[in-house]
Design an enzyme around this catalytic site. Structure first.
Site, mmCIF file in Angstrom:
data_model
loop_
_atom_site.group_PDB
_atom_site.id
_atom_site.type_symbol
_atom_site.label_atom_id
_atom_site.label_comp_id
_atom_site.label_asym_id
_atom_site.label_seq_id
_atom_site.Cartn_x
_atom_site.Cartn_y
_atom_site.Cartn_z
ATOM 1 N N GLU A 122 43.263 42.470 37.376
ATOM 2 C CA GLU A 122 43.075 41.022 37.427
ATOM 3 C C GLU A 122 41.757 40.654 36.764
ATOM 4 O O GLU A 122 40.737 41.310 36.963
ATOM 5 C CB GLU A 122 43.072 40.532 38.873
ATOM 6 C CG GLU A 122 41.948 41.126 39.721
ATOM 7 C CD GLU A 122 41.797 40.474 41.076
ATOM 8 O OE1 GLU A 122 42.685 39.702 41.487
ATOM 9 O OE2 GLU A 122 40.773 40.737 41.741
ATOM 10 N N SER A 123 41.777 39.615 35.934
ATOM 11 C CA SER A 123 40.566 39.093 35.304
ATOM 12 C C SER A 123 39.812 40.208 34.581
ATOM 13 O O SER A 123 40.332 40.772 33.622
ATOM 14 C CB SER A 123 39.698 38.397 36.361
ATOM 15 O OG SER A 123 38.704 37.608 35.761
ATOM 16 N N SER A 124 38.606 40.559 35.008
ATOM 17 C CA SER A 124 37.868 41.643 34.359
ATOM 18 C C SER A 124 38.680 42.933 34.343
ATOM 19 O O SER A 124 38.656 43.692 33.366
ATOM 20 C CB SER A 124 36.537 41.874 35.088
ATOM 21 O OG SER A 124 35.844 42.966 34.551
ATOM 22 N N MET A 146 41.286 42.560 31.641
ATOM 23 C CA MET A 146 40.680 42.802 30.328
ATOM 24 C C MET A 146 40.502 44.300 30.094
ATOM 25 O O MET A 146 40.719 44.801 28.993
ATOM 26 C CB MET A 146 39.330 42.084 30.247
ATOM 27 C CG MET A 146 39.429 40.575 30.420
ATOM 28 S SD MET A 146 37.808 39.802 30.612
ATOM 29 C CE MET A 146 38.283 38.175 31.241
ATOM 30 N N PHE A 164 46.651 40.547 34.423
ATOM 31 C CA PHE A 164 46.559 39.237 35.051
ATOM 32 C C PHE A 164 45.284 38.550 34.571
ATOM 33 O O PHE A 164 44.189 39.093 34.717
ATOM 34 C CB PHE A 164 46.513 39.359 36.584
ATOM 35 C CG PHE A 164 47.791 39.827 37.214
ATOM 36 C CD1 PHE A 164 48.820 38.929 37.483
ATOM 37 C CD2 PHE A 164 47.969 41.163 37.555
ATOM 38 C CE1 PHE A 164 50.003 39.353 38.082
ATOM 39 C CE2 PHE A 164 49.151 41.593 38.160
ATOM 40 C CZ PHE A 164 50.166 40.687 38.414
#
Length: 388
Positions: free
Chosen positions: A217-219, A222, A241
């Site tokens: 998720e998020s970081s 990425m 995500f």
């Protein structure tokens, strides 16, 4: 007062008189990881006690709300509620996450926790690397949505690695996707330690090295893109995500955790499919094999990582996989969850899911089950998310 029950220390604060709805808090320190339902409640004529699953690592939080305008909740009554709840739901106490301190090359001092499934039916279990967003940790992510990833692992028999990041942006811990080292396989940053965790899990726990997956998720999303691009020979598939394309951040200076400020997360870094694909291929020069399957989720109203980032991710992955930019199919897999499949069939290697009305808050309850289905970790042939 401090009480001991089944290996747990229960420390309660003194209750105070308060108005209707006033909340008092009591910390419950766990020697074991405690997994509870979403909430448990017990009531009598004077008070109501709710016990919630432990958020944020190894701490549980007990909230006591006054049910009378000026009533007093006694400490002894609170303790009895806590002990009764723990006794009644003893079956929800499971093995703690296993912390591994020495797992190989780890240039950025990441922390590693492993969840071993209760289901031991697979001789060589698949491995899922599940990564948190900025400001969180592996143990916290393991408990998100009432521990749904761990529950799915218990059900289907795959191992989960929950790493904790170490890189700080404005004193907030994230996974590195901005440095020059994060953009090349030879770089000495987070992706090296994460791959070491995977290899250690294969060696120590007999994991299947042909079934390695990533989710974040998020970081962490990425970083999932980073791992799929730099290690396509190790990771079979991934779920992102709220992410951004690989190579989106120019440098650490562009990582600004303020809505609409950083160029990358505001969706202002615009490139062609070929440019995005070349950035990815330059991270692992000479690689001539196929790239992993990927499923990308994004909230339509994301205020922190703009929804426009999803389009740039699609440009990059369609180029890497050799797909048309025109979706093969578009449908709804759940109320407000709009799926687009790219490729030539329903079993294509790229799909996106737009979540209407959602901000920077994914995955929500139930989404990881769809993600696990896409990865094939539920024991079925890896395929696109089924329509419901």
């Amino acid at each position: 007062a401090v009480l001991t029950f089944g290996g747990l220390d229960v420390k309660s604060s003194e209750s105070q008189q308060g108005d209707l709805g006033q909340t008092k808090e009591t910390q419950v320190g766990f020697f074991k990881q405690l997994r509870l339902p979403r909430s448990l409640s017990f009531s009598n004529q004077e008070s109501r006690c709710q016990i919630f699953p432990p958020p944020l690592g190894t701490c549980g939080l007990v909230r006591v709300a006054s049910a009378g305008k000026k009533s007093m909740v006694q400490t002894t009554l609170l303790n009895s509620f806590i002990l009764f709840a723990l006794a009644t739901y003893a079956t929800f106490v499971s093995s703690a996450l296993i912390e591994i301190s020495d797992f190989g090359d780890n240039p950025t001092n990441l922390q590693m926790h492993v969840w071993l499934p209760k289901n031991k039916s697979l001789a060589k279990p698949p491995i899922l690397l599940a990564m948190h967003g900025c400001g969180s940790s592996g143990p916290k992510f393991a408990l998100k949505n009432n521990g749904d990833i761990s529950e799915l692992a218990d059900e289907y028999g795959f191992i989960v690695i929950f790493p904790s990041g170490s890189q700080k942006i404005y004193d907030i811990i994230c996974f590195d996707s901005w440095s020059s080292d994060s953009k090349v396989r030879s770089g000495q940053t987070d992706h090296v330690g994460l791959v070491s965790m995977v290899r250690h899990t294969v060696d120590r726990y007999g994991g299947d090295e042909s079934k390695i997956y990533s989710l974040g998720e998020s970081s962490g999303g990425m970083q999932t893109n980073t791992l799929l691009v730099l290690y396509p020979d190790i990771f079979k598939a991934g779920v992102v995500f709220m992410g951004v394309p690989f190579g989106c951040f120019e440098s650490e200076a562009d990582v600004i955790i303020i809505p609409r400020v950083g160029n990358c997360t505001a969706g202002r870094v615009i490139k062609s499919p070929q440019q995005w694909g070349d950035i990815a291929r330059n991270g692992f020069p000479g690689y001539a094999g196929t790239y992993p399957r990927v499923q990308i989720w994004h909230g339509r109203e994301d205020f922190l990582v703009d929804y426009k980032c999803l389009k740039q991710e699609v440009l990059q992955w369609t180029n890497l996989l050799g797909y048309s930019l025109i979706p093969f199919r578009r449908d709804s897999i759940h109320f407000g969850w709009i799926r687009e499949i790219y490729g030539k069939s329903d079993s294509a290697d790229l799909e996106t899911v737009t979540v209407k009305g959602a901000g920077h808050s994914l995955p929500k309850a139930g989404m990881c089950k769809f993600a696990i289905k896409f990865l094939g970790l539920d024991g079925t042939r890896p395929q696109s998310v089924p329509k419901t």
